[in-house]
Design a protein around this motif. Structure first.
Motif, PDB file in Angstrom:
ATOM      1  N   LYS A  47      92.618 -14.452 -19.063  1.00 35.02           N
ATOM      2  CA  LYS A  47      94.039 -14.195 -19.291  1.00 35.02           C
ATOM      3  C   LYS A  47      94.677 -15.501 -19.731  1.00 35.02           C
ATOM      4  O   LYS A  47      94.584 -16.515 -19.039  1.00 35.02           O
TER       5      LYS A  47
ATOM      6  N   GLU B 231      98.012 -12.586 -23.155  1.00 33.17           N
ATOM      7  CA  GLU B 231      96.897 -11.920 -23.834  1.00 33.17           C
ATOM      8  C   GLU B 231      95.634 -12.042 -22.987  1.00 33.17           C
ATOM      9  O   GLU B 231      95.389 -13.066 -22.349  1.00 33.17           O
ATOM     10  N   VAL B 232      94.825 -10.980 -22.986  1.00 32.34           N
ATOM     11  CA  VAL B 232      93.553 -10.980 -22.257  1.00 32.34           C
ATOM     12  C   VAL B 232      92.433 -10.797 -23.269  1.00 32.34           C
ATOM     13  O   VAL B 232      92.469  -9.883 -24.090  1.00 32.34           O
TER      14      VAL B 232
ATOM     15  N   HIS C 204      86.904 -11.748 -18.095  1.00 33.64           N
ATOM     16  CA  HIS C 204      88.188 -11.558 -18.757  1.00 33.64           C
ATOM     17  C   HIS C 204      88.938 -12.875 -18.619  1.00 33.64           C
ATOM     18  O   HIS C 204      89.020 -13.435 -17.526  1.00 33.64           O
TER      19      HIS C 204
ATOM     20  N   SER D 232      87.997 -10.831 -23.661  1.00 35.48           N
ATOM     21  CA  SER D 232      86.793 -10.617 -22.859  1.00 35.48           C
ATOM     22  C   SER D 232      85.567 -11.103 -23.597  1.00 35.48           C
ATOM     23  O   SER D 232      85.529 -11.109 -24.832  1.00 35.48           O
TER      24      SER D 232
END
Length: 93
Positions: free
Chosen positions: A36, A41-42, A34, A44
């Motif tokens: 960040k 906003e994250v 992940h 993946s």
């Protein structure tokens, strides 16, 4: 007090050389991560490529992203990994 004892220690170096080793490990093993971003906003995926200024985040079913390192707040390994049982069922660890 002794003046030698009062002398402050130098701060640690800004670059330890460990970043590239860790990113190489994540990339070679295709470990899900992940990312960040500074705006909160994250996203993946897994790191397919990186250099001194950016990473390429590969995502399944979504467009791949080129992310500048100065826009990254944190990178964490995904806690949930898929494992396959002998019966063929997927389980989240």
């Amino acid at each position: 007090m002794n003046s030698a004892k009062r002398r402050q220690k130098n701060p640690p170096p800004g670059e330890t050389g460990q970043e590239a080793l860790y990113l190489r490990f994540l990339s070679d093993k295709q470990i899900p991560i992940h990312v960040k971003l500074r705006d909160g906003e994250v996203v993946s995926g897994w790191i397919e490529y990186f250099d001194n200024r950016m990473i390429r985040l590969t995502r399944e079913g979504k467009p791949n992203l080129f992310i500048y390192k100065n826009q990254i707040r944190t990178i964490t390994e995904s806690a949930r990994r898929k494992t396959v049982r002998k019966t063929g069922e997927e389980e989240h660890a």
